[in-house]
Design a protein around this motif. Structure first.
Motif, short mmCIF file in Angstrom:
data_model
loop_
_atom_site.label_atom_id
_atom_site.label_comp_id
_atom_site.label_asym_id
_atom_site.label_seq_id
_atom_site.Cartn_x
_atom_site.Cartn_y
_atom_site.Cartn_z
N HIS A 6 0.83 -1.21 0.00
CA HIS A 6 0.00 0.00 0.00
C HIS A 6 0.86 1.25 0.00
O HIS A 6 0.53 2.22 -0.64
N SER A 7 1.96 1.25 0.72
CA SER A 7 2.79 2.45 0.77
C SER A 7 3.52 2.68 -0.54
O SER A 7 3.80 3.81 -0.91
N SER A 8 3.85 1.62 -1.30
CA SER A 8 4.55 1.80 -2.56
C SER A 8 3.60 2.27 -3.66
O SER A 8 4.03 2.82 -4.66
N GLN A 9 2.30 2.08 -3.52
CA GLN A 9 1.35 2.49 -4.53
C GLN A 9 0.93 3.95 -4.36
O GLN A 9 0.31 4.50 -5.25
N GLN A 10 1.26 4.55 -3.26
CA GLN A 10 0.90 5.94 -3.05
C GLN A 10 1.80 6.84 -3.89
O GLN A 10 2.98 6.57 -4.03
N PRO A 11 1.25 7.89 -4.48
CA PRO A 11 2.09 8.78 -5.28
C PRO A 11 3.13 9.48 -4.42
O PRO A 11 2.86 9.85 -3.28
N GLN A 12 4.30 9.64 -4.97
CA GLN A 12 5.36 10.32 -4.24
C GLN A 12 5.22 11.83 -4.45
O GLN A 12 5.00 12.30 -5.56
N THR A 13 5.37 12.56 -3.38
CA THR A 13 5.23 14.01 -3.48
C THR A 13 6.51 14.66 -3.99
O THR A 13 6.48 15.80 -4.41
N ASP A 14 7.64 13.94 -3.96
CA ASP A 14 8.91 14.50 -4.41
C ASP A 14 9.05 14.45 -5.93
O ASP A 14 9.90 15.13 -6.48
#
Length: 78
Positions: A31-39
């Motif tokens: 789940h954490s890897s599927q979240q878009p990165q803000t950087d």
């Protein structure tokens, strides 16, 4: 006979808890890897050559994005 049943029941509960915790640990990183990165920079596509580039480096004309002034001028005159 009652003590053996209790030991077997405790072993089954222990195995079920370990299995459930292992499943929870596997789900958390997915789940954490599927979240878009803000950087990550916002990428746009040049309307002339279709190349992707960061929005901060692109030129905008109306609702179109361009990679350079030449492409903006060529596409605008076409």
């Amino acid at each position: 006979m009652g003590l053996i049943k209790l030991i077997i029941l405790a072993a089954l509960v222990w195995a079920a808890l370990r299995f459930w915790r292992a499943l929870q640990q596997q789900r958390t990183p997915q789940h954490s890897s599927q979240q878009p990165q803000t950087d990550a920079p916002v990428m746009v596509r040049c309307a002339q050559c279709q190349v992707h580039l960061p929005q901060s480096r692109a030129l905008r004309a109306g609702d179109q994005w361009y990679c350079c002034a030449e492409h903006r001028d060529e596409h605008g005159n076409s």
